[in-house]
Design a protein around this motif. Structure first.
Motif, PDB file in Angstrom:
ATOM      1  N   HIS A   1      -1.811  -5.570   3.669  1.00 51.91           N
ATOM      2  CA  HIS A   1      -2.446  -5.037   2.471  1.00 51.91           C
ATOM      3  C   HIS A   1      -1.955  -5.767   1.222  1.00 51.91           C
ATOM      4  O   HIS A   1      -2.730  -6.057   0.310  1.00 51.91           O
TER       5      HIS A   1
ATOM      6  N   SER B   1      -1.210   2.112   1.549  1.00 51.38           N
ATOM      7  CA  SER B   1      -2.356   2.826   0.986  1.00 51.38           C
ATOM      8  C   SER B   1      -2.556   2.485  -0.491  1.00 51.38           C
ATOM      9  O   SER B   1      -3.688   2.326  -0.953  1.00 51.38           O
TER      10      SER B   1
ATOM     11  N   GLN C   1      -3.965  -0.932  -0.688  1.00 53.20           N
ATOM     12  CA  GLN C   1      -5.353  -0.876  -0.230  1.00 53.20           C
ATOM     13  C   GLN C   1      -6.260  -0.322  -1.322  1.00 53.20           C
ATOM     14  O   GLN C   1      -7.380  -0.812  -1.537  1.00 53.20           O
TER      15      GLN C   1
ATOM     16  N   SER D   1      -9.352  -2.211  -3.210  1.00 52.18           N
ATOM     17  CA  SER D   1     -10.698  -1.644  -3.355  1.00 52.18           C
ATOM     18  C   SER D   1     -11.178  -1.752  -4.799  1.00 52.18           C
ATOM     19  O   SER D   1     -12.354  -2.047  -5.051  1.00 52.18           O
TER      20      SER D   1
END
Length: 344
Positions: free
Chosen positions: A108, A166, A169, A173
């Motif tokens: 990531h 996360s 990530q 996005s």
């Protein structure tokens, strides 16, 4: 004693067989691609190169073999071995056969670094460097955050890796959301699917040193990895300096993973599936499991990438194929009871 010697000879025989298979697979792979070459063409080209008569090689043959396929196959071997070895290392470190090279968020982080470079219209070299640095940074942040958790060290690292992964990530996005839909977004999307299509000797040379450091450290810690699979408490009682050994191995495995992801994008499943297959072939001893994983991972990557660039008119992203092949293999290992973890 005799049984131990037989087992040792068997394992060495397996490693020699895999090394020969890798050489054969690489030589055969040189023949495949959009520009067709026969075995005789490849053999003649190498014969002339070894004799120092490169000037007599047909120009098309030399360009295809020396400038396109050899660097690509070299990257296949290095990255396939690196992902498999780092996966095997993480599985021992976390005492969990489900652990993969992405467990600490390196993928990531590298993806975010590459995406930031792409939307900035940076050069390929800067994109690779950004992916590599952000991959290392993600693991560094994970390592720092894990120290805030009051729980077992390996569990803290796993949870911190999930949290940091996360967050990276989510940032990725957002970068995709604001990216130029005509140029940057398609490039980011393609990068995330993984590909060897832009590999050159320059890119291969960029990852050699960090990969060499990673391999030397991990192979030098094979006995320590054997002890770590017994659990943290047992490893400490047997003389392992837990914090130092874990930190060193995490650094080495991260170097291997970050280097791989930086030049090819996201390639999944190899670090998870290959070590499992190798445990079935050669056993749990990391002195043999690590070289077996390296060789098998290299063979797997050579074969998969050969299919990716030869199967259709348009090259198939390597990440799609590794998922299509790796997921069913892993599923079959699970339902067959072949993935129960480490022997205790």
């Amino acid at each position: 004693m005799e049984a131990i010697q037989r087992q040792r000879r068997r394992r060495i025989g397996i490693l020699v067989g895999l090394a020969i298979l890798l050489i054969v697979a690489t030589f055969i792979a040189l023949n495949f691609g959009r520009y067709s070459l026969s075995l005789a063409d490849v053999r003649q080209t190498f014969h002339l190169l070894l004799r120092g008569q490169a000037a007599t090689i047909p120009r098309e043959h030399y360009l295809v073999i020396a400038n396109i396929r050899l660097p690509r196959l070299s990257a296949n071997i290095c990255i396939g071995a690196a992902l498999a070895v780092s996966g095997a290392s993480f599985q021992a470190l976390f005492e969990n056969p489900m652990a993969s090279p992405n467990v600490l968020g390196v993928n990531h982080g590298a993806s975010l670094g590459a995406a930031l470079a792409i939307i900035s219209y940076a050069s390929n070299q800067v994109t690779i460097l950004a992916a590599f640095v952000m991959g290392l940074l993600a693991v560094g942040v994970t390592f720092a955050v894990s120290r805030l958790f009051r729980m077992q060290r390996t569990l803290a690292l796993l949870l911190a890796g999930m949290v940091i992964g996360s967050l990276f990530q989510a940032a990725l996005s957002y970068v995709k959301l604001i990216a130029d839909v005509e140029n940057a977004l398609p490039e980011i999307t393609y990068w995330l699917m993984g590909s060897f299509s832009s590999i050159t000797w320059q890119r291969v040379n960029m990852i050699l040193i960090p990969m060499l450091i990673g391999f030397v450290i991990i192979f030098g810690q094979a006995k320590a990895l054997n002890l770590l699979t017994l659990g943290e408490e047992k490893a400490q009682t047997l003389g392992i300096h837990l914090r130092w050994t874990q930190g060193l191995l995490i650094l080495a495995a991260t170097l291997l993973t970050a280097s791989s992801v930086a030049v090819t994008g996201m390639i999944g499943w190899i670090g998870l599936v290959v070590p499992h297959i190798c445990r079935l072939i050669i056993g749990q001893d990391y002195r043999y499991l690590l070289p077996c994983s390296a060789l098998f991972g290299a063979i797997f990557m050579v074969c998969i990438d050969t299919v990716a660039r030869s199967w259709a008119q348009t090259e198939i992203p390597i990440g799609i194929l590794t998922a299509l092949i790796g997921a069913p293999i892993f599923f079959s290992l699970l339902i067959g009871g072949k993935s129960d973890g480490f022997n205790r």
